[in-house]
Design a protein around this motif. Structure first.
Motif, PDB file in Angstrom:
ATOM      1  N   ASN A  21      77.865   2.584  76.228  1.00 29.89           N
ATOM      2  CA  ASN A  21      78.329   1.210  76.062  1.00 29.89           C
ATOM      3  C   ASN A  21      78.465   0.494  77.404  1.00 29.89           C
ATOM      4  N   ALA A  22      78.266  -0.809  77.382  1.00 30.24           N
ATOM      5  CA  ALA A  22      78.514  -1.621  78.572  1.00 30.24           C
ATOM      6  C   ALA A  22      80.020  -1.608  78.861  1.00 30.24           C
ATOM      7  N   PRO A  23      80.430  -1.247  80.073  1.00 32.36           N
ATOM      8  CA  PRO A  23      81.859  -1.141  80.403  1.00 32.36           C
ATOM      9  C   PRO A  23      82.484  -2.511  80.682  1.00 32.36           C
ATOM     10  N   LEU A  24      82.677  -3.295  79.646  1.00 32.93           N
ATOM     11  CA  LEU A  24      83.190  -4.660  79.810  1.00 32.93           C
ATOM     12  C   LEU A  24      84.623  -4.686  80.329  1.00 32.93           C
ATOM     13  N   ASP A  25      85.363  -3.594  80.121  1.00 31.54           N
ATOM     14  CA  ASP A  25      86.755  -3.577  80.589  1.00 31.54           C
ATOM     15  C   ASP A  25      86.855  -3.868  82.078  1.00 31.54           C
ATOM     16  N   PHE A  26      85.839  -3.470  82.852  1.00 29.47           N
ATOM     17  CA  PHE A  26      85.848  -3.674  84.292  1.00 29.47           C
ATOM     18  C   PHE A  26      85.391  -5.085  84.671  1.00 29.47           C
ATOM     19  N   LEU A  27      84.850  -5.794  83.704  1.00 30.84           N
ATOM     20  CA  LEU A  27      84.126  -7.027  83.996  1.00 30.84           C
ATOM     21  C   LEU A  27      84.938  -8.290  83.746  1.00 30.84           C
ATOM     22  N   VAL A  28      85.907  -8.217  82.854  1.00 27.71           N
ATOM     23  CA  VAL A  28      86.599  -9.439  82.442  1.00 27.71           C
ATOM     24  C   VAL A  28      88.055  -9.435  82.890  1.00 27.71           C
ATOM     25  N   ASN A  29      88.606 -10.633  82.971  1.00 29.97           N
ATOM     26  CA  ASN A  29      90.037 -10.814  83.177  1.00 29.97           C
ATOM     27  C   ASN A  29      90.686 -10.788  81.794  1.00 29.97           C
ATOM     28  N   HIS A  30      91.441  -9.729  81.509  1.00 29.97           N
ATOM     29  CA  HIS A  30      91.982  -9.554  80.153  1.00 29.97           C
ATOM     30  C   HIS A  30      93.074 -10.563  79.827  1.00 29.97           C
ATOM     31  N   ASN A  31      93.568 -11.281  80.831  1.00 26.10           N
ATOM     32  CA  ASN A  31      94.507 -12.368  80.552  1.00 26.10           C
ATOM     33  C   ASN A  31      93.782 -13.597  80.009  1.00 26.10           C
ATOM     34  N   ARG A  32      92.470 -13.654  80.245  1.00 19.54           N
ATOM     35  CA  ARG A  32      91.699 -14.818  79.815  1.00 19.54           C
ATOM     36  C   ARG A  32      90.732 -14.494  78.671  1.00 19.54           C
ATOM     37  N   ILE A  33      90.222 -13.266  78.660  1.00 16.68           N
ATOM     38  CA  ILE A  33      89.233 -12.874  77.661  1.00 16.68           C
ATOM     39  C   ILE A  33      89.810 -11.734  76.826  1.00 16.68           C
ATOM     40  N   ALA A  34      89.995 -11.990  75.552  1.00 18.27           N
ATOM     41  CA  ALA A  34      90.489 -10.962  74.640  1.00 18.27           C
ATOM     42  C   ALA A  34      89.305 -10.201  74.063  1.00 18.27           C
ATOM     43  N   LEU A  35      89.257  -8.901  74.336  1.00 18.36           N
ATOM     44  CA  LEU A  35      88.174  -8.061  73.827  1.00 18.36           C
ATOM     45  C   LEU A  35      88.689  -7.228  72.654  1.00 18.36           C
ATOM     46  N   HIS A  36      88.129  -7.488  71.470  1.00 16.78           N
ATOM     47  CA  HIS A  36      88.470  -6.690  70.292  1.00 16.78           C
ATOM     48  C   HIS A  36      87.378  -5.646  70.094  1.00 16.78           C
ATOM     49  N   ARG A  37      87.704  -4.382  70.323  1.00 17.59           N
ATOM     50  CA  ARG A  37      86.705  -3.318  70.212  1.00 17.59           C
ATOM     51  C   ARG A  37      86.493  -2.936  68.752  1.00 17.59           C
ATOM     52  N   CYS A  38      85.244  -2.906  68.361  1.00 15.96           N
ATOM     53  CA  CYS A  38      84.891  -2.470  67.010  1.00 15.96           C
ATOM     54  C   CYS A  38      83.891  -1.323  67.137  1.00 15.96           C
ATOM     55  N   TYR A  39      84.324  -0.108  66.859  1.00 15.30           N
ATOM     56  CA  TYR A  39      83.450   1.060  66.941  1.00 15.30           C
ATOM     57  C   TYR A  39      82.676   1.203  65.633  1.00 15.30           C
ATOM     58  N   LEU A  40      81.381   1.358  65.766  1.00 15.44           N
ATOM     59  CA  LEU A  40      80.520   1.455  64.590  1.00 15.44           C
ATOM     60  C   LEU A  40      80.158   2.915  64.342  1.00 15.44           C
ATOM     61  N   LEU A  41      80.497   3.392  63.164  1.00 18.52           N
ATOM     62  CA  LEU A  41      80.156   4.752  62.770  1.00 18.52           C
ATOM     63  C   LEU A  41      79.228   4.679  61.570  1.00 18.52           C
ATOM     64  N   PRO A  42      77.948   4.973  61.752  1.00 19.02           N
ATOM     65  CA  PRO A  42      76.991   4.902  60.649  1.00 19.02           C
ATOM     66  C   PRO A  42      77.450   5.749  59.463  1.00 19.02           C
ATOM     67  N   GLY A  43      77.268   5.178  58.278  1.00 22.25           N
ATOM     68  CA  GLY A  43      77.690   5.887  57.079  1.00 22.25           C
ATOM     69  C   GLY A  43      79.119   5.591  56.694  1.00 22.25           C
ATOM     70  N   GLY A  44      79.881   5.047  57.639  1.00 21.93           N
ATOM     71  CA  GLY A  44      81.261   4.706  57.345  1.00 21.93           C
ATOM     72  C   GLY A  44      81.365   3.284  56.826  1.00 21.93           C
ATOM     73  N   PRO A  45      82.476   2.959  56.198  1.00 23.50           N
ATOM     74  CA  PRO A  45      82.637   1.602  55.651  1.00 23.50           C
ATOM     75  C   PRO A  45      82.815   0.569  56.751  1.00 23.50           C
ATOM     76  N   PHE A  46      82.312  -0.624  56.503  1.00 27.37           N
ATOM     77  CA  PHE A  46      82.540  -1.733  57.425  1.00 27.37           C
ATOM     78  C   PHE A  46      83.023  -2.917  56.597  1.00 27.37           C
ATOM     79  N   ASP A  47      84.272  -3.276  56.801  1.00 25.11           N
ATOM     80  CA  ASP A  47      84.895  -4.342  56.019  1.00 25.11           C
ATOM     81  C   ASP A  47      84.988  -5.585  56.896  1.00 25.11           C
ATOM     82  N   SER A  48      84.060  -6.516  56.719  1.00 21.88           N
ATOM     83  CA  SER A  48      84.053  -7.732  57.535  1.00 21.88           C
ATOM     84  C   SER A  48      85.289  -8.596  57.284  1.00 21.88           C
ATOM     85  N   ALA A  49      85.925  -8.397  56.139  1.00 21.03           N
ATOM     86  CA  ALA A  49      87.119  -9.192  55.842  1.00 21.03           C
ATOM     87  C   ALA A  49      88.280  -8.825  56.763  1.00 21.03           C
ATOM     88  N   LYS A  50      88.220  -7.651  57.368  1.00 24.18           N
ATOM     89  CA  LYS A  50      89.310  -7.203  58.234  1.00 24.18           C
ATOM     90  C   LYS A  50      89.064  -7.517  59.705  1.00 24.18           C
TER      91      LYS A  50
END
Length: 524
Positions: free
Chosen positions: A228-257
């Motif tokens: 993965n691209a290491p964005l944690d080192f790249l952004v100011n977390h006070n200005r950019i909120a990064l919501h991590r979404c890990y994708l596991l193939p075969g697992g459920p993905f609920d876009s409503a959440k």
């Protein structure tokens, strides 16, 4: 193992504590999770005054064997060290009020930075642990503080202790996974799997409520340096909120959440192990209406075996011939062969999907292949031509360029006497002339690459990603020789301010352009 454990127990009964501890450690090396070994270890460390670890080890035993009577009794004795859970929690909450970010554990520990008042926060957390050594959240926060101070061994120890005390701290398992990956420890995968089996979405924490932008970051279940691209080192977390979404193939993905977000950033890098995850990312992006960056369908263009074709139309750009070969095909190469698939010796070989020089070696002749394959176990390997790109002064150079929204920006220059050039192992700190040369490159990359804008602009168009890095060098004939390209390259500004002050003038431009790119996508 049992014989060693029996000797350790006998030494304990004879009050030979150090001998017992040494034997117990030997038994643990054979069977790391054996409940009787951990039970004895808990008693011994308790005698040494480590109440937190004593409690944690007995809890681990009882989770494995709830009927372990000796562990239950030893836990009762260890818990005598808990003086006041109420005072401990009060001290912990005081530390959180001073710096809420110390409870954010899903970001990479290496990206965490010190803050004003860190001494006071650490003192409060140590106070919490003194009142209640079993306070898992205080131990985790101490791990966070240690990481910010660059005490990674202490951070690893504190985070490990926290999940022993409370195995449900999912984000702490992620922090442990990243630290263990740096040590190439196989247990990293176990901690990552533990976290992701219970939780796939890790939201930006409280400190990001004042962020001006929020980004849904799609990630593969792997380490930052490879997957993965290491964005944690790249952004100011006070200005950019990064919501991590890990994708596991075969697992459920609920876009409503999904949380509210302004844009999607696909952080997944090209990796054969991530192909199903990449396909999942394509589908998720197609199902969302928000702007997307680093669309995953372009990642295949950066594969080592595909990059030469990808950049074939970029004039004055050279990419080494690279072939992807199965282990069985390499085993069948005759000892006297002069080349492999048309690639002459000496050549470079490495397992596919590896970065940072892992498994990379230069083979001078075919007879070296069997011993290499004995050392490196993989199904497939990349074999590439070796081009001696030393400068006239005898040193090798590797330039890292970061392309953001089509704009190339210089990041660093590593100079080394060794053909395998990595910034972390190059003697940049030892030689002022190297740092001066790097500063000239950062100040004006066109002094090295006169056709800078055209060449890297054409690379950006050919690759098609909004954000990626390029590792390259300059050949004597003026052509750019590209080693690799992709979004997972590490970009940060953490070197010594005293020695590398110039970096703090130039590298933050990358962060600014990255944030500008996000803002532009948000407005569009």
């Amino acid at each position: 193992m049992q014989a060693t454990l029996d000797r350790a127990l006998l030494a304990e009964s004879n009050k030979q504590w150090l001998e017992s501890l040494a034997l117990c450690r030997s038994a643990q090396a054979i069977s790391s999770d054996h409940p009787d070994v951990l039970n004895l270890l808990g008693r011994l460390v308790g005698l040494g005054g480590d109440a937190a670890r004593a409690i944690a080890l007995q809890r681990v035993v009882l989770r494995q064997r709830p009927d372990h009577l000796r562990a239950a009794e030893d836990l009762r004795i260890a818990l005598v060290a808990v003086r006041s859970p109420e005072e401990a929690h009060k001290a912990y909450r005081g530390a959180i009020e001073l710096e809420p970010d110390i409870q954010c554990h899903h970001r990479h520990p290496g990206s965490l930075e010190p803050f004003a008042g860190i001494d006071q926060v650490e003192a409060a957390l140590l106070g919490a642990s003194a009142w209640d050594p079993s306070h898992a959240l205080a131990q985790a926060a101490l791990g966070n503080v240690h990481a910010r101070r660059g005490r990674y061994a202490s951070a690893l120890d504190a985070y490990s202790l926290a999940v022993m005390l409370d195995p449900n701290l999912r984000a702490v398992h992620l922090a442990l996974a990243e630290l263990l990956e740096l040590l190439h420890e196989p247990s990293a995968a176990r901690h990552r799997e533990t976290a992701l089996a219970a939780q796939r979405m890790y939201l930006a924490d409280e400190v990001s409520e004042k962020a001006v932008q929020s980004v849904l970051v799609l990630m593969a279940p792997g380490d930052f340096s490879n997957m993965n691209a290491p964005l944690d080192f790249l952004v100011n977390h006070n200005r950019i909120a990064l919501h991590r979404c890990y994708l596991l193939p075969g697992g459920p993905f609920d876009s409503a959440k999904l949380p509210d977000y302004d844009s999607i950033f696909n952080a997944i890098d090209e990796n054969e192990a991530s192909q199903a995850t990449i396909e999942m990312a394509v589908q998720i992006i197609a199902s969302q209406s928000k702007p997307a960056l680093n669309r995953p369908q372009h990642l295949g263009k950066t594969a080592r075996s595909a990059l030469r074709e990808t950049l074939s139309e970029v004039r004055a750009c050279v990419v080494p011939v690279t072939k992807r070969l199965a282990q069985d095909a390499l085993k069948s190469i005759p000892a006297g062969a002069m080349s492999i698939e048309g690639i002459a010796f000496p050549l470079l070989i490495r397992p596919v999907n590896t970065h940072g020089g892992r498994g990379l070696e230069r083979l001078a002749a075919a007879h070296e292949i069997p011993s290499y394959l004995e050392r490196l176990h993989a199904g497939y390997f990349n074999v590439a031509e070796f081009v001696d790109n030393r400068n006239a002064d005898g040193y090798y150079r590797k330039y890292r360029v970061v392309v953001v929204d089509g704009k190339p920006l210089p990041y660093h220059l590593a100079i080394s006497p060794d053909w395998m050039v990595h910034y972390i192992s190059s003697p940049m700190e030892e030689h002022a002339w190297m740092r001066e040369e790097e500063e000239r490159f950062l100040a004006d990359p066109r002094c090295i690459f006169p056709d800078w804008d055209r060449i890297f602009g054409e690379m950006a168009a050919a690759i098609g990603l909004d954000y990626f890095g390029v590792d390259c060098t300059l050949l004597p004939d003026g052509r750019i020789f590209v080693f690799e390209a992709g979004p997972a390259m590490l970009v940060h500004c953490r070197e010594s301010l005293e020695m590398f002050a110039y970096k703090y003038r130039y590298v933050p431009r990358i962060f600014d352009v990255f944030e500008e790119m996000l803002a532009k996508r948000k407005l569009n």
